[in-house]
Write a protein that holds these residues in place. Structure first.
Motif, PDB file in Angstrom:
ATOM      1  N   GLY A 110      -1.539   9.582   8.596  1.00 12.43           N
ATOM      2  CA  GLY A 110      -1.045  10.443   7.743  1.00 12.43           C
ATOM      3  C   GLY A 110      -0.282  10.066   6.595  1.00 12.43           C
ATOM      4  O   GLY A 110      -0.203  10.667   5.582  1.00 12.43           O
ATOM      5  N   PHE A 111       0.324   8.862   6.839  1.00 12.71           N
ATOM      6  CA  PHE A 111       1.165   8.311   6.213  1.00 12.71           C
ATOM      7  C   PHE A 111       0.746   8.158   4.463  1.00 12.71           C
ATOM      8  O   PHE A 111       1.347   8.302   3.726  1.00 12.71           O
ATOM      9  N   PRO A 112      -0.463   7.403   4.469  1.00 12.82           N
ATOM     10  CA  PRO A 112      -0.835   7.056   3.206  1.00 12.82           C
ATOM     11  C   PRO A 112      -1.327   8.380   2.080  1.00 12.82           C
ATOM     12  O   PRO A 112      -1.369   8.255   1.182  1.00 12.82           O
ATOM     13  N   LYS A 113      -1.323   9.325   3.102  1.00 11.67           N
ATOM     14  CA  LYS A 113      -1.825  10.774   2.322  1.00 11.67           C
ATOM     15  C   LYS A 113      -0.312  11.537   1.889  1.00 11.67           C
ATOM     16  O   LYS A 113      -0.626  12.770   1.295  1.00 11.67           O
ATOM     17  N   LEU A 114       0.605  11.082   2.195  1.00 13.13           N
ATOM     18  CA  LEU A 114       1.747  12.002   2.052  1.00 13.13           C
ATOM     19  C   LEU A 114       2.283  11.494   0.547  1.00 13.13           C
ATOM     20  O   LEU A 114       2.162  10.412   0.087  1.00 13.13           O
ATOM     21  N   GLU A 115       3.063  12.415  -0.015  1.00 14.99           N
ATOM     22  CA  GLU A 115       3.728  12.290  -1.491  1.00 14.99           C
ATOM     23  C   GLU A 115       2.770  11.653  -2.393  1.00 14.99           C
ATOM     24  O   GLU A 115       3.200  10.706  -3.059  1.00 14.99           O
ATOM     25  N   GLY A 116       1.597  12.227  -2.525  1.00 22.61           N
ATOM     26  CA  GLY A 116       0.638  11.628  -3.512  1.00 22.61           C
ATOM     27  C   GLY A 116      -0.454  10.887  -2.972  1.00 22.61           C
ATOM     28  O   GLY A 116      -0.144  10.331  -2.272  1.00 22.61           O
ATOM     29  N   THR A 117      -1.537  11.272  -3.273  1.00 19.96           N
ATOM     30  CA  THR A 117      -2.755  10.474  -2.503  1.00 19.96           C
ATOM     31  C   THR A 117      -2.727   8.975  -3.002  1.00 19.96           C
ATOM     32  O   THR A 117      -2.196   8.746  -3.972  1.00 19.96           O
ATOM     33  N   ARG A 118      -3.711   8.258  -2.295  1.00 21.39           N
ATOM     34  CA  ARG A 118      -3.800   7.017  -2.958  1.00 21.39           C
ATOM     35  C   ARG A 118      -4.394   6.721  -4.269  1.00 21.39           C
ATOM     36  O   ARG A 118      -3.933   6.203  -5.063  1.00 21.39           O
ATOM     37  N   HIS A 119      -4.993   7.653  -4.726  1.00 18.70           N
ATOM     38  CA  HIS A 119      -5.573   7.710  -5.941  1.00 18.70           C
ATOM     39  C   HIS A 119      -4.367   8.176  -7.100  1.00 18.70           C
ATOM     40  O   HIS A 119      -4.505   7.403  -8.206  1.00 18.70           O
ATOM     41  N   VAL A 120      -3.565   9.100  -6.738  1.00 15.60           N
ATOM     42  CA  VAL A 120      -2.539   9.416  -7.756  1.00 15.60           C
ATOM     43  C   VAL A 120      -1.616   8.240  -7.719  1.00 15.60           C
ATOM     44  O   VAL A 120      -1.103   7.868  -8.907  1.00 15.60           O
ATOM     45  N   ASN A 121      -1.277   7.588  -6.648  1.00 17.49           N
ATOM     46  CA  ASN A 121      -0.151   6.547  -6.771  1.00 17.49           C
ATOM     47  C   ASN A 121      -1.010   5.242  -7.344  1.00 17.49           C
ATOM     48  O   ASN A 121      -0.296   4.597  -8.139  1.00 17.49           O
ATOM     49  N   MET A 122      -2.310   5.035  -7.295  1.00 11.73           N
ATOM     50  CA  MET A 122      -2.843   3.737  -7.845  1.00 11.73           C
ATOM     51  C   MET A 122      -2.913   4.106  -9.363  1.00 11.73           C
ATOM     52  O   MET A 122      -3.007   3.075 -10.195  1.00 11.73           O
ATOM     53  N   ALA A 123      -2.901   5.416  -9.598  1.00 15.31           N
ATOM     54  CA  ALA A 123      -3.251   5.617 -11.101  1.00 15.31           C
ATOM     55  C   ALA A 123      -1.936   5.318 -11.847  1.00 15.31           C
ATOM     56  O   ALA A 123      -1.874   5.003 -13.029  1.00 15.31           O
ATOM     57  N   LEU A 124      -0.868   5.492 -11.176  1.00 14.99           N
ATOM     58  CA  LEU A 124       0.639   5.432 -11.361  1.00 14.99           C
ATOM     59  C   LEU A 124       0.755   3.940 -11.750  1.00 14.99           C
ATOM     60  O   LEU A 124       1.356   3.381 -12.785  1.00 14.99           O
ATOM     61  N   ILE A 125       0.184   3.046 -10.663  1.00 16.98           N
ATOM     62  CA  ILE A 125       0.417   1.505 -10.887  1.00 16.98           C
ATOM     63  C   ILE A 125      -0.183   1.146 -11.920  1.00 16.98           C
ATOM     64  O   ILE A 125       0.083   0.188 -12.615  1.00 16.98           O
ATOM     65  N   ALA A 126      -1.587   1.656 -12.184  1.00 15.19           N
ATOM     66  CA  ALA A 126      -2.242   0.805 -13.196  1.00 15.19           C
ATOM     67  C   ALA A 126      -1.681   1.006 -14.544  1.00 15.19           C
ATOM     68  O   ALA A 126      -2.111   0.070 -15.574  1.00 15.19           O
ATOM     69  N   LYS A 127      -0.958   2.167 -14.835  1.00 15.51           N
ATOM     70  CA  LYS A 127      -0.133   2.142 -16.127  1.00 15.51           C
ATOM     71  C   LYS A 127       0.541   0.957 -16.542  1.00 15.51           C
ATOM     72  O   LYS A 127       0.897   0.754 -17.600  1.00 15.51           O
TER      73      LYS A 127
END
Length: 568
Positions: free
Chosen positions: A368-385
Motif C-alpha cells: 500500500g505504501f507507494p499508493k499513498l499520498e499520490g499515485t506513482r504517476h502523479v509523483n513522477m509527473a511532478l518529478i519530470a517537471k
C-alpha cells in the motif's frame, strides 16, 4: 549500524534526551507487547487504541508534531526525529505507522494556516487526544482534489454549516482534530476547517478497509462552523493542502524502510538456520545474490532517506531542492522496498506465509505504501517537471552537513505559494559522482552521460511526449530519478562513512537498473528511432569483482544473522 536494530538503538546519537527518550520508550512499548500479542491484534483487526493511549501518556505526538513556539519552551519540529519515529513504527507494523502518519497529516494544515487561536486550541486537543485526521479525499473523486464536493454554506449570522462526505480518511473514527478541505458554497474559494469526530453532527459511516487501521468514510450533517474553526481560505487553503502533503509524504519512504528492515532480519535468520539438501540456505549461490541485492537496495533506501532529510531541514525560499527529493522518498524508496521484499520472499518461500511471523503481514502492508499520498504517476509527473533544470541549469549552494540537531524546521511551515515549481534549481550532480573513483560508479557515470545525450537528442519534443503518454513519462522518470537517487546516496555514504566496497556493490545494482530502464524506453511505442538508438547505448554491465562480493556479503550482510529477534 546503518540499519535500524531496536536492540541496539540506545547507541544512536541524539541531540537531546527527550528525543532519545521517546524513541526508546516506543521501542520498549512494542517489545514489551511482543510478537504474539501484536499478531493477535493484527488478526482481530483491533484498532490500535493501546498505541494511542501510549502516545497520549508519553506526549509523543506533541513532541514530534509541534513547531517552535507551541507546546513546551524547548519544543522544535525536526524532520530527522520524524524520520526516525516513522521508521520505528513501520518496523513494528503499518497500523501503528498509519496512526502516526495520518495524525501529522491532520495537524499540519492548522500550523500552516492563519488562525493563531486555532493553533493553540489544537495543541490542547493534542494533549487530550493525540489522534488527528486529514479530510481531503472523496469517494467519487479520489486524487482529483479540484472536484471537492464538501461545502461550507454561509448562514445569516456569519457562521457556516458544513455538508458533505469524505472517504479514505485515516483515524476518522477517533480524531478530535480533523482538518477538512472543501469550498465555500456558491464560490470557487477553497477552505480548510476543523471538525471533531465526537460531535453529534459528525457521522463515521464505516471503515472502508478490513484492517487494524481505521480508514473512514464520514459525513458532516450541517456541522456548525465559525471563523474560529477555519484555518485558511482561498488560494492559501489550496497551498496549505499541497504543502501539508509535501511535508508528510516523506513519512512513506521511512515507514517502508522500517517494514523491510524487520522483514530482512526475519528472512536472514530463517535462511541461516534452514538446512536443505545438506546445505544451509545462505550457502546457495542464488541466495547469496538475492541477499546481496536486497541488502544493497535496503542500504540505498536508508542512505537516501537520511540525506533527503538534510535537504528537508535546510529548505528555504532560496533552496527548494527538497521538492525533488521528497517525491523520490515517497515513491522510489517505497517501490525499492517492494523489490527487496520480493527477493526476500524468493529466499524464504513458504515461510513468508506463516501467520506467526512479521513477514506475512508486511507482504500485504508494504504494497500500500507507494499508493499513498499520490499515485506513482502523479509523483513522477511532478518529478519530470524538474528534469531540465536538474541536468542543464545547475546552481551553486552552500554544502549541507548532516542535520540531526535540535533546530526547528522553520521553512516547512512557511512554504507559501506552490507556484514556480518548475523553476527550482539544483546543485551539480557531478560533484557527488566525481567525488569517488569506484568501478561501478564510473560505469554509472557513463550511463548518466549517455542519458543526458539522449535528452539532448529528444529535444523540446520530449515534454509533449511525456505529457501525452504517461507510460513513456514513467520510463523517462525512472532514469532521471535514479540519477538523483544515486547522487544523494553517495553524499550520504560519505557522511555515514560507508566503506567503498559496499558503495561499489550498491552501484552494481544501479548499473543493472539503469540498463533495465533503457530497455524499457527502447520498447515504448512513443520512442522515436533516434531515442531508441541512443537508449541502447545506455545498456552496460557492472564491473564484476567476486572477491569483493564475498567480502561485502560476510562483513555487511551475513553479519546480521541473529542480530535481531523481536520479543515473543
Amino acid at each position: 549500524m546503518l540499519l535500524l536494530n531496536p536492540k541496539k538503538y540506545q547507541d544512536r546519537n541524539y541531540p537531546d534526551e527527550r528525543s532519545k527518550e521517546i524513541m526508546l520508550k516506543t521501542i520498549a512499548f512494542f517489545e514489551n507487547k511482543g510478537m504474539k500479542k501484536m499478531k493477535e491484534d493484527t488478526f482481530s483487526f483491533e484498532f490500535t487504541h493501546d498505541f494511542a493511549e501510549f502516545c497520549k501518556k508519553e506526549r509523543i505526538f506533541e513532541t514530534l508534531f509541534l513547531p517552535k513556539g507551541y507546546g513546551d519552551d524547548d519544543q522544535y519540529y525536526s524532520t530527522y526525529r520524524m524520520y526516525e519515529f516513522s521508521e520505528i513504527t513501520g518496523f513494528y507494523g503499518a497500523a501503528y505507522w498509519y496512526m502516526y502518519h495520518v495524525s501529522t497529516l491532520g495537524l499540519d494544515p492548522v500550523f500552516l494556516g492563519d488562525n493563531e487561536e486555532l493553533k493553540h486550541r489544537a495543541v490542547q486537543q493534542l494533549r487530550e487526544n493525540p489522534l488527528c485526521a486529514f479530510g481531503l479525499s472523496e469517494k467519487e473523486h479520489g486524487a482529483d482534489i479540484y472536484s471537492s464536493e464538501m461545502k461550507l454554506y454561509p448562514q445569516d449570522d456569519g457562521t457556516y454549516l458544513a455538508r458533505g462526505t469524505k472517504y479514505y480518511i485515516g483515524n476518522g473514527n477517533e480524531a478530535s482534530t480533523i482538518t477538512v478541505f472543501g469550498k465555500i458554497a456558491g464560490t470557487d474559494d477553497y477552505v480548510f476547517f476543523v471538525v471533531d469526530s465526537h460531535h453529534e453532527k459528525f457521522e463515521c459511516v464505516q471503515n472502508v478497509i478490513k484492517a487494524q487501521n481505521f480508514v473512514s468514510e464520514f459525513i458532516l450533517h450541517d456541522y456548525p462552523i465559525t471563523d474560529a474553526d477555519i484555518s485558511a481560505r482561498g488560494p492559501k487553503a489550496w497551498d496549505d493542502m499541497l504543502n501539508t502533503i509535501n511535508i508528510c509524504k516523506f513519512n512513506i519512504g521511512s515507514g517502508a524502510t522500517g517494514i523491510v528492515t524487520h522483514s530482512f532480519y526475519e528472512a536472514i535468520n530463517h535462511a541461516a538456520h534452514r538446512n536443505v539438501y545438506g546445505k544451509f540456505v545462505t550457502e546457495f549461490p542464488h541466495v547469496k545474490r538475492l541477499f546481496m541485492d536486497s541488502f544493497c537496495r535496503l542500504a540505498g533506501m536508508k542512505l537516501f532517506g537520511l540525506r533527503a532529510t538534510d535537504y528537508m531541514r535546510a529548505a528555504s525560499a532560496e533552496d527548494k531542492r527538497y521538492m525533488l527529493y521528497n517525491p523520490i522518498m515517497k515513491m522510489k524508496v517505497a517501490i525499492q522496498g517492494e523489490e527487496v521484499h520480493e527477493m526476500l520472499w524468493d529466499i524464504i518461500a513458504a515461510k513468508g506465509f506463516e501467520k506467526d511471523n512479521y513477514f506475512s503481514q508486511a507482504v500485504v502492508e508494504l504494497k500500500g505504501f507507494p499508493k499513498l499520498e499520490g499515485t506513482r504517476h502523479v509523483n513522477m509527473a511532478l518529478i519530470a517537471k524538474l528534469l531540465p533544470n536538474f541536468f542543464f541549469n545547475p546552481k551553486e549552494y552552500p554544502e549541507i552537513p548532516r542535520l540531526n540537531g535540535p533546530e526547528n524546521d522553520d521553512y516547512l511551515f512557511q512554504q507559501g505559494t506552490t507556484r514556480g515549481y518548475g523553476k527550482i534549481q539544483f546543485h551539480d550532480y557531478n560533484i557527488a559522482y566525481n567525488s569517488v573513483d569506484l568501478p561501478n560508479i564510473n560505469v554509472f557515470k557513463e550511463q548518466i552521460k549517455t542519458f543526458a545525450d539522449w535528452l539532448m537528442i529528444s529535444g523540446m519534443e520530449l515534454k509533449d511526449q511525456m505529457m501525452n503518454d504517461f507510460d513513456f513519462l514513467l520510463g523517462v522518470g525512472e532514469m532521471f530519478t535514479l540519477v538523483a537517487y544515486g547522487q544523494l546516496i553517495i553524499e550520504s555514504a560519505a557522511i555515514e562513512k560507508i566503506d567503498n566496497e559496499l558503495l561499489n556493490q550498491i552501484f552494481d545494482v544501479f548499473v543493472r537498473d539503469f540498463s533495465k530502464y533503457a530497455v524499457d524506453i527502447h520498447g515504448k511505442p512513443t520512442s522515436t528511432q533516434a531515442q531508441k538508438d541512443q537508449a541502447l547505448k545506455i545498456i552496460k554491465s557492472p564491473v564484476i569483482d567476486n572477491d569483493q562480493f564475498a567480502r561485502v556479503l560476510e562483513k555487511h550482510v551475513y553479519s546480521l544473522v541473529d542480530a535481531y529477534h523481536m520479543n515473543p
